[in-house]
Design an enzyme around this catalytic site. Sequence first.
Site, mmCIF file in Angstrom:
data_model
loop_
_atom_site.group_PDB
_atom_site.id
_atom_site.type_symbol
_atom_site.label_atom_id
_atom_site.label_comp_id
_atom_site.label_asym_id
_atom_site.label_seq_id
_atom_site.Cartn_x
_atom_site.Cartn_y
_atom_site.Cartn_z
ATOM 1 N N TYR A 49 0.816 -1.217 0.000
ATOM 2 C CA TYR A 49 0.000 0.000 0.000
ATOM 3 C C TYR A 49 0.851 1.270 0.000
ATOM 4 O O TYR A 49 0.305 2.384 -0.039
ATOM 5 C CB TYR A 49 -0.988 -0.033 1.177
ATOM 6 C CG TYR A 49 -1.958 -1.193 1.038
ATOM 7 C CD1 TYR A 49 -3.109 -1.073 0.269
ATOM 8 C CD2 TYR A 49 -1.689 -2.431 1.615
ATOM 9 C CE1 TYR A 49 -3.975 -2.140 0.093
ATOM 10 C CE2 TYR A 49 -2.543 -3.514 1.440
ATOM 11 C CZ TYR A 49 -3.685 -3.358 0.685
ATOM 12 O OH TYR A 49 -4.528 -4.427 0.510
ATOM 13 N N HIS A 55 -11.660 -7.559 -12.608
ATOM 14 C CA HIS A 55 -10.228 -7.939 -12.593
ATOM 15 C C HIS A 55 -9.707 -8.073 -14.028
ATOM 16 O O HIS A 55 -8.621 -7.605 -14.361
ATOM 17 C CB HIS A 55 -10.041 -9.286 -11.897
ATOM 18 C CG HIS A 55 -10.179 -9.253 -10.395
ATOM 19 N ND1 HIS A 55 -9.390 -8.472 -9.583
ATOM 20 C CD2 HIS A 55 -10.994 -9.943 -9.552
ATOM 21 C CE1 HIS A 55 -9.727 -8.678 -8.310
ATOM 22 N NE2 HIS A 55 -10.702 -9.565 -8.260
ATOM 23 N N HIS A 83 -13.617 -21.540 -5.548
ATOM 24 C CA HIS A 83 -13.658 -20.125 -5.166
ATOM 25 C C HIS A 83 -13.319 -19.270 -6.387
ATOM 26 O O HIS A 83 -12.282 -19.442 -7.013
ATOM 27 C CB HIS A 83 -12.689 -19.829 -4.017
ATOM 28 C CG HIS A 83 -12.905 -18.465 -3.446
ATOM 29 N ND1 HIS A 83 -13.765 -18.228 -2.403
ATOM 30 C CD2 HIS A 83 -12.435 -17.256 -3.819
ATOM 31 C CE1 HIS A 83 -13.800 -16.935 -2.152
ATOM 32 N NE2 HIS A 83 -13.000 -16.318 -2.997
ATOM 33 N N ALA A 84 -14.209 -18.336 -6.721
ATOM 34 C CA ALA A 84 -14.066 -17.569 -7.969
ATOM 35 C C ALA A 84 -12.746 -16.809 -8.021
ATOM 36 O O ALA A 84 -12.297 -16.245 -7.025
ATOM 37 C CB ALA A 84 -15.228 -16.581 -8.088
ATOM 38 N N ARG A 95 -7.219 -6.070 1.163
ATOM 39 C CA ARG A 95 -7.629 -5.563 -0.154
ATOM 40 C C ARG A 95 -9.143 -5.395 -0.269
ATOM 41 O O ARG A 95 -9.617 -4.457 -0.899
ATOM 42 C CB ARG A 95 -7.128 -6.523 -1.239
ATOM 43 C CG ARG A 95 -7.711 -7.926 -1.137
ATOM 44 C CD ARG A 95 -7.037 -8.901 -2.091
ATOM 45 N NE ARG A 95 -5.601 -9.029 -1.787
ATOM 46 C CZ ARG A 95 -4.760 -9.757 -2.491
ATOM 47 N NH1 ARG A 95 -5.178 -10.409 -3.556
ATOM 48 N NH2 ARG A 95 -3.485 -9.826 -2.153
ATOM 49 N N TYR A 96 -9.890 -6.307 0.355
ATOM 50 C CA TYR A 96 -11.352 -6.243 0.219
ATOM 51 C C TYR A 96 -11.947 -5.129 1.072
ATOM 52 O O TYR A 96 -12.978 -4.556 0.736
ATOM 53 C CB TYR A 96 -11.984 -7.589 0.571
ATOM 54 C CG TYR A 96 -11.490 -8.724 -0.293
ATOM 55 C CD1 TYR A 96 -11.864 -8.816 -1.636
ATOM 56 C CD2 TYR A 96 -10.622 -9.685 0.211
ATOM 57 C CE1 TYR A 96 -11.402 -9.843 -2.441
ATOM 58 C CE2 TYR A 96 -10.154 -10.718 -0.583
ATOM 59 C CZ TYR A 96 -10.547 -10.799 -1.907
ATOM 60 O OH TYR A 96 -10.072 -11.813 -2.691
ATOM 61 N N HIS A 131 -17.692 -8.566 -10.519
ATOM 62 C CA HIS A 131 -16.466 -8.412 -9.733
ATOM 63 C C HIS A 131 -15.289 -9.050 -10.472
ATOM 64 O O HIS A 131 -14.239 -8.420 -10.662
ATOM 65 C CB HIS A 131 -16.658 -9.070 -8.353
ATOM 66 C CG HIS A 131 -15.407 -9.113 -7.527
ATOM 67 N ND1 HIS A 131 -15.117 -8.172 -6.567
ATOM 68 C CD2 HIS A 131 -14.363 -9.970 -7.534
ATOM 69 C CE1 HIS A 131 -13.950 -8.452 -6.015
ATOM 70 N NE2 HIS A 131 -13.472 -9.544 -6.576
ATOM 71 N N GLU A 132 -15.485 -10.270 -10.904
ATOM 72 C CA GLU A 132 -14.394 -10.992 -11.577
ATOM 73 C C GLU A 132 -14.039 -10.353 -12.913
ATOM 74 O O GLU A 132 -12.862 -10.228 -13.266
ATOM 75 C CB GLU A 132 -14.765 -12.465 -11.777
ATOM 76 C CG GLU A 132 -14.940 -13.260 -10.487
ATOM 77 C CD GLU A 132 -13.742 -13.193 -9.562
ATOM 78 O OE1 GLU A 132 -12.608 -13.046 -10.041
ATOM 79 O OE2 GLU A 132 -13.937 -13.258 -8.332
ATOM 80 N N HIS A 142 -9.450 -17.637 2.032
ATOM 81 C CA HIS A 142 -8.239 -16.825 1.887
ATOM 82 C C HIS A 142 -7.197 -17.101 2.967
ATOM 83 O O HIS A 142 -6.023 -16.822 2.767
ATOM 84 C CB HIS A 142 -8.607 -15.337 1.875
ATOM 85 C CG HIS A 142 -9.583 -14.993 0.789
ATOM 86 N ND1 HIS A 142 -10.901 -15.401 0.819
ATOM 87 C CD2 HIS A 142 -9.439 -14.300 -0.364
ATOM 88 C CE1 HIS A 142 -11.524 -14.964 -0.266
ATOM 89 N NE2 HIS A 142 -10.666 -14.297 -1.002
ATOM 90 N N GLU A 200 -9.670 -5.077 -6.512
ATOM 91 C CA GLU A 200 -10.922 -5.679 -6.034
ATOM 92 C C GLU A 200 -12.116 -4.737 -6.200
ATOM 93 O O GLU A 200 -13.257 -5.158 -6.042
ATOM 94 C CB GLU A 200 -10.791 -6.062 -4.557
ATOM 95 C CG GLU A 200 -9.688 -7.072 -4.256
ATOM 96 C CD GLU A 200 -9.863 -8.379 -5.006
ATOM 97 O OE1 GLU A 200 -11.007 -8.727 -5.358
ATOM 98 O OE2 GLU A 200 -8.837 -9.047 -5.267
HETATM 99 O O1 X8Z Z 1 -12.699 -13.707 -2.897
HETATM 100 C C1 X8Z Z 1 -13.441 -12.913 -3.413
HETATM 101 C C2 X8Z Z 1 -13.643 -12.893 -4.928
HETATM 102 C C3 X8Z Z 1 -12.423 -13.296 -5.645
HETATM 103 S S1 X8Z Z 1 -11.193 -12.090 -5.617
HETATM 104 C C4 X8Z Z 1 -14.743 -13.851 -5.294
HETATM 105 N N1 X8Z Z 1 -14.156 -12.054 -2.648
HETATM 106 C C5 X8Z Z 1 -14.036 -12.034 -1.201
HETATM 107 C C6 X8Z Z 1 -14.590 -13.306 -0.563
HETATM 108 O O2 X8Z Z 1 -15.279 -14.066 -1.243
HETATM 109 O O3 X8Z Z 1 -14.350 -13.514 0.623
HETATM 110 C C7 X8Z Z 1 -15.051 -11.019 -3.135
HETATM 111 C C8 X8Z Z 1 -15.594 -10.355 -1.920
HETATM 112 C C9 X8Z Z 1 -14.804 -10.835 -0.750
HETATM 113 ZN ZN ZN Z 2 -11.531 -10.271 -6.516
#
Ligand code: X8Z
Ligand code: ZN
Length: 615
Positions: free
Chosen positions: A208, A371, A337-338, A506-507, A367-368, A497, A395
Amino acid sequence: MRVFIVALLATLALAQALVKEEIQAKEYLENLNKELAKRTNVQTEASWAYASNLNDENEKKKNEISAELAQFKKEVLSDNQKFQWHNYQSDDIKRQFKRLSEMGNAALSEVEYADFLETKSAMESNFAKVNICNYKENAKCDLELEPEIEEIIGKSRDHEELKYYWREFYDKAGTAVRSNFERYVELNTKAAKLNNFTSGAELWLDKYEDDTFEQQLDNIFAEIRPLYEQIHGYVRYRLRKYYGNEVVSENGPIPMHLLGNMWAQQWSEIADIVSPFPEKPLVDVTEEMEKQGYTPIRMFQMADDFFTSMNLTKLTQDFWDKSIIEKPTDGRDLICHASAWNFYLKDDVRIKQCTRVTQNQLFTVHHEVGHIQYFLQYQHLPFVYRTGGNPGFHEAVGDVLSLSVSTPKHLERIGLLSNYVRDDEARINQLFLTALEKIVFLPFAFTMDKYRWALFRGEVEKANWNCEFWKLREQYSGIEPPVVRSEKDFDPPAKYHVSADVEYLRYLVAIIIQFQFYKSACIKAGQYDANNAELPLDNCDIYGSAAAGEAFHNMLSMGASKPWPDALEAFNGERIMSGKAIAEYFEPLRVWLEAENIKNSVHIGWTASDKCVAF
Ligand code: X8Z
Ligand code: ZN
């Protein structure tokens, strides 16, 4: 005098040599960036093969290729040290060298890096392979997180059933990998120190480029917390009415299994039982999507159409040919997980998502694709700059479009919503629904990294690692597990994560800045005017706005070539991360909630949780 002239000549010669060296360095960087892109491409192909088919052979290949890339990065580091780049004129060349000298975990010895990769794969594949037996038919044991378990957690209103799935999942996705996680923390710390950071927390925060970043977020969070507490109090009050006093207390933390999400990170799945005006419409177009025969591919086409409507870049042929947008049915294990992937070759970008046809998934699709838009916008830059202004920027992009997609105005435009009357009450319902996604998420996201920072910094005794997690979840979110947990359990890796070693701050950053982007984009699109009640921020649709698209282009095409305040400035002229836009967006909801909570004598805040004990 002679001595002076000799000294002057010597200095000039040195300066000239430095100028000459800088010219050579430029060429060196050009070649190096190309080489790194090529090698990262090979490594990404191997990662993709593994993530989309989790078997031993793919894991081995991926780890071998990752080790080779790490070795190459070490050679690069030692080559870089031959250049006196700190003394160069060009900020750009200095910035490139600085970034190319960052090793991350690749700084570990060959043996330890291999260990690190195996430890991570073990956690990640454990997470992906969790299977749970059906609560009602115990012999059926093939329920997976995506889609079955997530669907049950979102839809079931049987608190015993919810508790069952919660416990099963946390035991299998969390506790099962405690020893791996301990090893992960050790190696993470070693790697951070090899990079001259005091801990892995500082290594993450370095992205950052701002020493006061943690403090800035604490401040913004403190500003928003009163609104969170109003939402929390109201939801607990409504859940108490729904489930009864035995299940939900008046003043305590909310039992998290009732919130519609395995991690209680977003609560929109329970909007139907907690929304302010039950007799007024609640925007949920899932059924309509099903009725109209929506498919995953159509959802991606819609996201593509949104970006191109703003004059931005369209999805590439490689994207359509190579992405995985539906869960494969051939029985292989994969990471559902996307995620969005950059292959660092022209136009080779992909998404892997086990897409379902629902409203929330439509937002995730945007969202995807956000990216992907970033990848395409910065693909002309040198390899080192092909990333976000900071991780939060990456994000935030698609989420800005999702904010727009979620408005009644846009849903009507695309034919998913009809006969909707947007009166004050419907509007409060709508703001509340968005708050269940965005405001509720803030304390969750913060604790994911506050927790890991504390571990990385060595601030928590191993014997308290689990209860420390629940302590933070209680302090920030006012939630607690449905059953008593102890140090025999280990729950943090039950979040993807954490198991996959993905930084989460990041989120949090993304939520804050996406409202900054959204507000400016809406003004540029002529869709928001603070002085015109006909043009409120929460019904702004930036679809088709070339002006908003241009702002995106200006920011996205910079990648990480400049510090993030420059990227933000390119978008809207601001240079500071601020909670002002998000507060402005939710202001009508805040006013309504405060009055409503007083009217109902709703308790605000919560008492401490007793749901984690040492043993
Ligand atoms: O992991 C994600 C995306 C991929 S970058 C689907 N997100 C976080 C989660 O699912 O915990 C988006 C929002 C928060
Ligand atoms: Zn994402």
